[in-house]
Design a protein around this motif. Structure first.
Motif, PDB file in Angstrom:
ATOM      1  N   GLY A 240      38.306   6.476   1.779  1.00  0.00           N
ATOM      2  CA  GLY A 240      37.092   5.651   2.104  1.00  0.00           C
ATOM      3  C   GLY A 240      37.053   4.309   1.397  1.00  0.00           C
ATOM      4  N   SER A 241      37.943   3.998   0.751  1.00  0.00           N
ATOM      5  CA  SER A 241      37.945   2.664   0.084  1.00  0.00           C
ATOM      6  C   SER A 241      37.825   1.669   0.985  1.00  0.00           C
ATOM      7  CB  SER A 241      39.255   2.600  -0.755  1.00  0.00           C
ATOM      8  OG  SER A 241      39.269   1.298  -1.346  1.00  0.00           O
ATOM      9  N   CYS A 242      37.075   0.306   0.890  1.00  0.00           N
ATOM     10  CA  CYS A 242      36.701  -0.461   1.956  1.00  0.00           C
ATOM     11  C   CYS A 242      36.447  -1.826   1.159  1.00  0.00           C
ATOM     12  CB  CYS A 242      35.659  -0.058   2.629  1.00  0.00           C
ATOM     13  SG  CYS A 242      33.883   0.111   2.096  1.00  0.00           S
ATOM     14  N   PRO A 243      36.640  -2.907   1.911  1.00  0.00           N
ATOM     15  CA  PRO A 243      36.681  -4.403   1.124  1.00  0.00           C
ATOM     16  C   PRO A 243      34.942  -4.346   0.696  1.00  0.00           C
ATOM     17  CG  PRO A 243      37.772  -4.563   3.270  1.00  0.00           C
ATOM     18  CD  PRO A 243      37.192  -3.098   3.237  1.00  0.00           C
ATOM     19  N   MET A 244      35.102  -5.432  -0.507  1.00  0.00           N
ATOM     20  CA  MET A 244      33.672  -5.641  -0.978  1.00  0.00           C
ATOM     21  C   MET A 244      33.536  -7.352  -0.792  1.00  0.00           C
ATOM     22  SD  MET A 244      33.365  -3.360  -4.500  1.00  0.00           S
ATOM     23  CE  MET A 244      35.124  -4.184  -5.036  1.00  0.00           C
ATOM     24  N   LYS A 245      32.196  -7.816  -0.739  1.00  0.00           N
ATOM     25  CA  LYS A 245      32.180  -9.227  -0.710  1.00  0.00           C
ATOM     26  C   LYS A 245      31.023  -9.515  -1.755  1.00  0.00           C
ATOM     27  CE  LYS A 245      28.637  -8.877   3.114  1.00  0.00           C
ATOM     28  NZ  LYS A 245      28.471  -7.568   2.887  1.00  0.00           N
ATOM     29  N   SER A 246      31.036 -10.947  -2.080  1.00  0.00           N
ATOM     30  CA  SER A 246      29.983 -11.370  -3.061  1.00  0.00           C
ATOM     31  C   SER A 246      28.593 -11.017  -2.393  1.00  0.00           C
ATOM     32  CB  SER A 246      30.225 -13.056  -2.821  1.00  0.00           C
ATOM     33  OG  SER A 246      29.008 -13.561  -4.004  1.00  0.00           O
ATOM     34  N   GLY A 247      27.821 -10.459  -3.534  1.00  0.00           N
ATOM     35  CA  GLY A 247      26.453  -9.994  -3.147  1.00  0.00           C
ATOM     36  C   GLY A 247      26.311  -8.532  -2.918  1.00  0.00           C
ATOM     37  N   ASP A 248      27.339  -7.954  -2.877  1.00  0.00           N
ATOM     38  CA  ASP A 248      27.435  -6.358  -2.753  1.00  0.00           C
ATOM     39  C   ASP A 248      27.248  -5.832  -4.005  1.00  0.00           C
ATOM     40  OD1 ASP A 248      28.146  -6.521   0.031  1.00  0.00           O
ATOM     41  OD2 ASP A 248      30.013  -6.265  -0.172  1.00  0.00           O
ATOM     42  N   ILE A 249      26.412  -4.672  -3.944  1.00  0.00           N
ATOM     43  CA  ILE A 249      26.352  -3.647  -5.080  1.00  0.00           C
ATOM     44  C   ILE A 249      27.322  -2.484  -4.714  1.00  0.00           C
ATOM     45  CG2 ILE A 249      24.784  -2.442  -6.310  1.00  0.00           C
ATOM     46  CD1 ILE A 249      22.634  -4.245  -5.542  1.00  0.00           C
ATOM     47  N   VAL A 250      27.948  -1.934  -5.764  1.00  0.00           N
ATOM     48  CA  VAL A 250      28.829  -1.097  -5.737  1.00  0.00           C
ATOM     49  C   VAL A 250      28.343   0.242  -6.807  1.00  0.00           C
ATOM     50  CG1 VAL A 250      30.800  -1.778  -6.981  1.00  0.00           C
ATOM     51  CG2 VAL A 250      31.209   0.365  -5.515  1.00  0.00           C
ATOM     52  N   VAL A 251      28.357   1.378  -6.381  1.00  0.00           N
ATOM     53  CA  VAL A 251      27.714   2.247  -7.463  1.00  0.00           C
ATOM     54  C   VAL A 251      28.724   3.789  -7.046  1.00  0.00           C
ATOM     55  CG1 VAL A 251      25.901   3.943  -8.120  1.00  0.00           C
ATOM     56  CG2 VAL A 251      25.554   1.694  -7.307  1.00  0.00           C
ATOM     57  N   VAL A 252      29.374   3.952  -8.304  1.00  0.00           N
ATOM     58  CA  VAL A 252      30.113   5.291  -8.341  1.00  0.00           C
ATOM     59  C   VAL A 252      29.358   6.351  -9.018  1.00  0.00           C
ATOM     60  CG1 VAL A 252      32.431   6.388  -8.901  1.00  0.00           C
ATOM     61  CG2 VAL A 252      32.238   3.856  -8.374  1.00  0.00           C
ATOM     62  N   GLU A 253      29.008   7.612  -8.404  1.00  0.00           N
ATOM     63  CA  GLU A 253      28.398   8.400  -8.944  1.00  0.00           C
ATOM     64  C   GLU A 253      29.212   9.819  -9.133  1.00  0.00           C
ATOM     65  OE1 GLU A 253      23.924  10.883  -8.512  1.00  0.00           O
ATOM     66  OE2 GLU A 253      24.527   9.514  -7.139  1.00  0.00           O
ATOM     67  N   VAL A 254      29.017  10.205 -10.343  1.00  0.00           N
ATOM     68  CA  VAL A 254      29.894  11.703 -10.524  1.00  0.00           C
ATOM     69  C   VAL A 254      29.025  12.414 -11.020  1.00  0.00           C
ATOM     70  CG1 VAL A 254      31.838  12.636 -11.759  1.00  0.00           C
ATOM     71  CG2 VAL A 254      32.015  10.206 -11.024  1.00  0.00           C
ATOM     72  N   GLU A 255      28.968  13.915 -10.365  1.00  0.00           N
ATOM     73  CA  GLU A 255      28.121  14.814 -10.949  1.00  0.00           C
ATOM     74  C   GLU A 255      28.284  15.227 -12.550  1.00  0.00           C
ATOM     75  OE1 GLU A 255      28.617  18.903  -9.604  1.00  0.00           O
ATOM     76  OE2 GLU A 255      30.322  18.503  -8.880  1.00  0.00           O
ATOM     77  N   GLN A 256      27.179  15.365 -13.212  1.00  0.00           N
ATOM     78  CA  GLN A 256      27.134  16.023 -14.767  1.00  0.00           C
ATOM     79  C   GLN A 256      27.559  14.487 -15.601  1.00  0.00           C
ATOM     80  OE1 GLN A 256      28.804  19.859 -15.884  1.00  0.00           O
ATOM     81  NE2 GLN A 256      29.486  19.732 -13.668  1.00  0.00           N
ATOM     82  N   ILE A 257      27.825  13.282 -14.904  1.00  0.00           N
ATOM     83  CA  ILE A 257      28.108  12.021 -15.676  1.00  0.00           C
ATOM     84  C   ILE A 257      27.111  11.271 -15.531  1.00  0.00           C
ATOM     85  CG2 ILE A 257      29.642  10.349 -16.278  1.00  0.00           C
ATOM     86  CD1 ILE A 257      31.920  12.178 -15.553  1.00  0.00           C
ATOM     87  N   GLY A 258      27.046  10.816 -14.162  1.00  0.00           N
ATOM     88  CA  GLY A 258      25.960   9.763 -13.944  1.00  0.00           C
ATOM     89  C   GLY A 258      26.502   8.523 -13.020  1.00  0.00           C
ATOM     90  N   LYS A 259      25.919   7.357 -13.128  1.00  0.00           N
ATOM     91  CA  LYS A 259      26.061   6.373 -12.161  1.00  0.00           C
ATOM     92  C   LYS A 259      26.875   5.293 -12.874  1.00  0.00           C
ATOM     93  CE  LYS A 259      22.606   7.649  -8.777  1.00  0.00           C
ATOM     94  NZ  LYS A 259      21.149   6.974  -8.233  1.00  0.00           N
ATOM     95  N   LEU A 260      27.785   4.675 -12.289  1.00  0.00           N
ATOM     96  CA  LEU A 260      28.296   3.413 -12.786  1.00  0.00           C
ATOM     97  C   LEU A 260      27.946   2.322 -11.757  1.00  0.00           C
ATOM     98  CD1 LEU A 260      30.325   1.539 -14.374  1.00  0.00           C
ATOM     99  CD2 LEU A 260      32.291   2.723 -13.011  1.00  0.00           C
ATOM    100  N   CYS A 261      27.385   1.341 -11.966  1.00  0.00           N
ATOM    101  CA  CYS A 261      27.097   0.317 -10.978  1.00  0.00           C
ATOM    102  C   CYS A 261      27.265  -0.994 -11.408  1.00  0.00           C
ATOM    103  CB  CYS A 261      25.399   0.284 -10.865  1.00  0.00           C
ATOM    104  SG  CYS A 261      24.532  -0.731  -9.785  1.00  0.00           S
ATOM    105  N   ASN A 262      27.957  -1.658 -10.535  1.00  0.00           N
ATOM    106  CA  ASN A 262      28.471  -2.983 -10.599  1.00  0.00           C
ATOM    107  C   ASN A 262      28.086  -3.909  -9.260  1.00  0.00           C
ATOM    108  OD1 ASN A 262      30.728  -1.271 -11.937  1.00  0.00           O
ATOM    109  ND2 ASN A 262      30.117  -2.950 -13.220  1.00  0.00           N
ATOM    110  N   TYR A 263      27.784  -5.086  -9.774  1.00  0.00           N
ATOM    111  CA  TYR A 263      27.553  -6.238  -8.893  1.00  0.00           C
ATOM    112  C   TYR A 263      28.870  -7.151  -8.429  1.00  0.00           C
ATOM    113  CZ  TYR A 263      23.234  -4.323 -10.834  1.00  0.00           C
ATOM    114  OH  TYR A 263      22.167  -3.706 -11.166  1.00  0.00           O
ATOM    115  N   VAL A 264      29.062  -7.543  -7.111  1.00  0.00           N
ATOM    116  CA  VAL A 264      30.178  -8.274  -6.815  1.00  0.00           C
ATOM    117  C   VAL A 264      29.823  -9.566  -6.711  1.00  0.00           C
ATOM    118  CG1 VAL A 264      31.989  -8.386  -5.064  1.00  0.00           C
ATOM    119  CG2 VAL A 264      30.906  -6.463  -5.413  1.00  0.00           C
ATOM    120  N   LYS A 265      30.467 -10.715  -7.433  1.00  0.00           N
ATOM    121  CA  LYS A 265      30.023 -11.900  -7.365  1.00  0.00           C
ATOM    122  C   LYS A 265      31.332 -12.861  -6.909  1.00  0.00           C
ATOM    123  CE  LYS A 265      29.054 -15.628 -10.667  1.00  0.00           C
ATOM    124  NZ  LYS A 265      29.030 -15.907 -12.304  1.00  0.00           N
TER     125      LYS A 265
END
Length: 265
Positions: A240-265
């Protein structure tokens, strides 16, 4: 000084005075430690008496590794979608420079379009090594894992498809979001991973779907190189990997760990 014996979630952060600490996350607070990572990995957990609000500090990458080891194409469908080999007998291996690392809430900076025009996300479970190890057996491998965190293996897909090695396509500054913290005491072999782009699910999988098991990967790489405390092993990404562009927000969530959130510039 109180010594804490049991922990669950370890965070690394910077206070307003510029000093960097490790701490234990409890709800919206952090119990501050005077321990170094090597001491924490040896269960020498020294609480210095301070409590700080999680929201009042700058969250950093949860560890400073000597190396970031990446296993590619460990999920069959992702291997197929990116031109790799599904169900390999041995891992596809590459390294990321530590200069690629950014923390939770950090910015993924897209390189110039002259260099790449296809930057994609890859949400992954990452293992943090707790003990120095070399040539370890598969059935003992998990004993060397300190804990688990989340990794986004940001990739210039056009470059990994044309370059003979993955170094350039994987190695740009900011291409290694990691965090937000390390969770001890969970089983990395059965964790659900969900990656969203601007709130839409684009990747979903579980580490139990990997074509090569996590204990096998740890044992295998330990035959190649010595693993040091704090080293990060990124275990690969579902499809499911797909392109990102400036202004996007990508969040990776893993159960029992939490969420990693980053902003694309």
């Amino acid at each position: 000084m109180q010594v804490l014996q049991k922990i669950k979630t370890i965070v690394r952060y910077q206070r307003h005075n510029g000093k960097i600490y490790y701490g234990i996350v409890e709800d919206d607070e952090i119990l501050q430690l005077s321990s170094s990572f090597s001491e924490i990995a040896n269960d020498e957990l020294k609480y210095d008496g301070s409590r700080v609000k999680y929201s009042d500090v700058k969250i950093l990458e949860p560890v400073v590794p000597s190396k970031i080891v990446n296993f590619g194409w460990t999920y069959a469908e992702h291997a197929k979608e990116t031109g790799g080999k599904a169900n390999p007998q041995e891992p596809f291996l590459f390294l990321k420079p530590t200069s690629s690392m950014i923390p939770d809430q950090g910015e993924i900076v897209l390189p110039s379009s002259d260099l790449t025009d296809q930057v994609e996300m890859e949400g992954e479970v990452a293992l943090v090594i707790g003990k120095r190890c070399k040539n370890i057996k598969e059935d003992e491998a998990l004993e060397y894992v300190f804990g688990c965190t989340i990794f986004n293996d940001v990739t210039a897909r056009d470059l990994t498809k044309t370059d003979p090695q993955f170094t350039r396509g994987k190695g740009f500054d900011t291409f290694g979001p990691l965090g937000p913290y390390i969770v001890k005491g969970i089983d990395p072999t059965n964790l659900q991973i969900v990656t969203t782009l601007n709130g839409k699910v684009v990747q979903e999988g579980n580490t139990n779907q990997m074509s090569l098991s996590i204990p096998f990967l740890i044992s295998w790489i330990s035959q190649v190189m010595t693993l040091e405390p704090g080293d990060v092993l990124a275990t690969g990404s579902p499809s499911g990997s797909c392109p990102m562009k400036s202004g996007d927000i990508v969040v990776v969530e893993v159960e029992q760990i939490g969420k990693l959130c980053n902003y694309v510039k």
